[in-house]
Design a protein around this motif. Structure first.
Motif, PDB file in Angstrom:
ATOM      1  N   GLU A  15      68.925  60.786  55.931  1.00 59.86           N
ATOM      2  CA  GLU A  15      68.855  61.650  54.758  1.00 59.86           C
ATOM      3  C   GLU A  15      70.186  61.663  54.013  1.00 59.86           C
ATOM      4  O   GLU A  15      70.216  61.640  52.783  1.00 59.86           O
ATOM      5  N   GLU A  16      71.290  61.689  54.747  1.00 64.44           N
ATOM      6  CA  GLU A  16      72.611  61.663  54.119  1.00 64.44           C
ATOM      7  C   GLU A  16      72.834  60.350  53.373  1.00 64.44           C
ATOM      8  O   GLU A  16      73.391  60.338  52.276  1.00 64.44           O
ATOM      9  N   GLU A  17      72.395  59.256  53.976  1.00 66.19           N
ATOM     10  CA  GLU A  17      72.580  57.946  53.351  1.00 66.19           C
ATOM     11  C   GLU A  17      71.707  57.798  52.110  1.00 66.19           C
ATOM     12  O   GLU A  17      72.134  57.229  51.106  1.00 66.19           O
ATOM     13  N   ILE A  18      70.491  58.312  52.155  1.00 70.36           N
ATOM     14  CA  ILE A  18      69.560  58.208  51.028  1.00 70.36           C
ATOM     15  C   ILE A  18      70.032  59.062  49.858  1.00 70.36           C
ATOM     16  O   ILE A  18      69.932  58.658  48.701  1.00 70.36           O
ATOM     17  N   GLY A  19      70.551  60.240  50.163  1.00 70.80           N
ATOM     18  CA  GLY A  19      71.018  61.132  49.108  1.00 70.80           C
ATOM     19  C   GLY A  19      69.886  61.541  48.187  1.00 70.80           C
ATOM     20  O   GLY A  19      68.832  61.981  48.636  1.00 70.80           O
ATOM     21  N   ASN A  20      70.104  61.347  46.886  1.00 66.40           N
ATOM     22  CA  ASN A  20      69.101  61.749  45.889  1.00 66.40           C
ATOM     23  C   ASN A  20      68.221  60.597  45.432  1.00 66.40           C
ATOM     24  O   ASN A  20      67.491  60.730  44.455  1.00 66.40           O
ATOM     25  N   GLU A  21      68.308  59.461  46.118  1.00 63.71           N
ATOM     26  CA  GLU A  21      67.487  58.312  45.725  1.00 63.71           C
ATOM     27  C   GLU A  21      66.009  58.613  45.936  1.00 63.71           C
ATOM     28  O   GLU A  21      65.639  59.371  46.832  1.00 63.71           O
ATOM     29  N   GLU A  22      65.175  58.003  45.103  1.00 66.51           N
ATOM     30  CA  GLU A  22      63.733  58.159  45.267  1.00 66.51           C
ATOM     31  C   GLU A  22      63.266  57.244  46.399  1.00 66.51           C
ATOM     32  O   GLU A  22      63.538  56.041  46.395  1.00 66.51           O
ATOM     33  N   VAL A  23      62.615  57.827  47.375  1.00 64.01           N
ATOM     34  CA  VAL A  23      62.090  57.066  48.510  1.00 64.01           C
ATOM     35  C   VAL A  23      60.670  57.530  48.800  1.00 64.01           C
ATOM     36  O   VAL A  23      60.227  58.572  48.320  1.00 64.01           O
TER      37      VAL A  23
END
Length: 72
Positions: free
Chosen positions: A54-62
């Motif tokens: 979750e930290e690595e993804i941040g605010n990216e859309e997944v």
């Protein structure tokens, strides 16, 4: 999917780990205690990995999907 639990008898009890899941390891006074502790260790490793992802993804859309694995 199958995971492999490995247990080793030591002078002070047992150690256990999962071959396919780095970081999932534990110890206990008895084999039964070590098995229970290993289940908890697996849950903790998976939770920590979830937080790191979750930290690595941040605010990216997944897109997330649930994957169910049978537990033996």
């Amino acid at each position: 999917m199958k995971l492999t639990q490995v247990f080793k008898k030591m002078p002070e009890g047992y150690i256990g780990f999962v071959e396919e899941l780095p970081g999932a390891n534990t110890q206990g006074a008895t084999l039964e205690e070590t098995r229970a502790n290993l289940r908890e260790a697996i849950e903790l490793v998976m939770e920590a990995n979830r937080i790191l992802a979750e930290e690595e993804i941040g605010n990216e859309e997944v897109f997330r999907e649930t994957l169910l694995l049978a537990v033996a």
